[in-house]
Design a protein around this motif. Structure first.
Motif, PDB file in Angstrom:
ATOM      1  N   SER A 269       3.004   3.782   2.396  1.00  0.00           N
ATOM      2  CA  SER A 269       2.132   4.248   3.556  1.00  0.00           C
ATOM      3  C   SER A 269       2.486   3.427   4.475  1.00  0.00           C
TER       4      SER A 269
ATOM      5  N   ARG B  59       0.962   5.991  -0.107  1.00  0.00           N
ATOM      6  CA  ARG B  59      -0.052   7.030   0.598  1.00  0.00           C
ATOM      7  C   ARG B  59      -0.439   7.712  -0.854  1.00  0.00           C
TER       8      ARG B  59
ATOM      9  N   GLN C 156       0.807  -1.345   0.045  1.00  0.00           N
ATOM     10  CA  GLN C 156      -0.007  -0.157   0.055  1.00  0.00           C
ATOM     11  C   GLN C 156       0.746   1.282  -0.069  1.00  0.00           C
TER      12      GLN C 156
ATOM     13  N   ASP D 279      -1.904  10.526  -2.905  1.00  0.00           N
ATOM     14  CA  ASP D 279      -1.660  11.984  -2.929  1.00  0.00           C
ATOM     15  C   ASP D 279      -1.932  12.536  -4.301  1.00  0.00           C
TER      16      ASP D 279
ATOM     17  N   TRP E 193       4.952   8.496  -5.792  1.00  0.00           N
ATOM     18  CA  TRP E 193       4.150   8.228  -4.390  1.00  0.00           C
ATOM     19  C   TRP E 193       5.174   7.172  -3.686  1.00  0.00           C
TER      20      TRP E 193
ATOM     21  N   LYS F 130       7.870   3.895  -5.046  1.00  0.00           N
ATOM     22  CA  LYS F 130       7.320   3.210  -4.207  1.00  0.00           C
ATOM     23  C   LYS F 130       8.126   1.631  -4.246  1.00  0.00           C
TER      24      LYS F 130
END
Length: 197
Positions: free
Chosen positions: A26, A13, A11, A15, A23, A55
């Motif tokens: 999270s 975050r 997963q 935005d 990104w 990520k």
């Protein structure tokens, strides 16, 4: 036998103000990944190859550090290019992704065609395999192109029914020499990762 693990980032975050390729993971994604870093399949990695998206690099860095392995960032492993639309709200994204897989030779809303993304990721994976040190490897990448890669390795038509479980943080494995798929998507937490079906 050397095994290759294709790991999708867990997963992130979300935005809308930040381009999707930038990104980060999270708190949930970081926690899920941290919980598996002591697993034998992670500890046995000789190298981890990452897409250049933030990520994926974060995922690869954690795996490589846990294994004491080399970290390689390679072009061509990024997710299908969706810059024509940018961020889409989840229901709209899912509908567009369905169309992307259902019509692989068509550009959906300006997205990279699935057949082109598949050819790109297959070429990038093969190039990385040729350059990486011997032994078990992991790729830290993305669900869309990971699904396209599984379809290519199994010789199956592009179809979203081969997609990873929702939420990301899944792994499929294949033999490094023959490229034969050993198992399809399993959640990061699955103790059977690396065990053939």
């Amino acid at each position: 036998m050397a095994t290759v693990y294709y790991v999708t980032h867990p997963q992130v975050r979300i935005d809308p103000a930040i381009p999707v390729p930038r990104w980060s993971l999270s708190g949930t994604g970081l926690a899920r990944l941290s919980a598996v870093l002591g697993r034998p399949w992670v500890r046995g990695l000789a190298a981890v190859v990452a897409s250049d998206e933030t990520k994926a690099v974060e995922t690869a860095s954690m795996l490589a550090k846990a294994a004491g392995a080399a970290l390689l960032v390679r072009p061509g492993l990024h997710e299908n290019d969706r810059s024509a639309t940018g961020f889409l709200p989840p229901p709209e994204f899912e509908a567009t992704a369905d169309a992307f897989f259902a019509s692989p030779e068509t550009s959906i809303r300006g997205w990279e065609r699935a057949v082109d993304a598949q050819a790109r990721v297959v070429e990038a994976v093969k190039a990385a395999l040729a350059e990486a040190p011997p032994g078990d490897l992991a790729f830290a990448g993305h669900g869309g192109v990971g699904t396209l890669l599984t379809c290519a390795l199994t010789g199956e038509p592009i179809d979203r029914r081969h997609d990873q479980p929702g939420g990301g943080g899944a792994v499929f494995a294949f033999d490094r020499r023959s490229l034969r798929v050993l198992h399809r998507w399993r959640p990061l937490e699955d103790p059977r990762i690396g065990e053939p079906v």
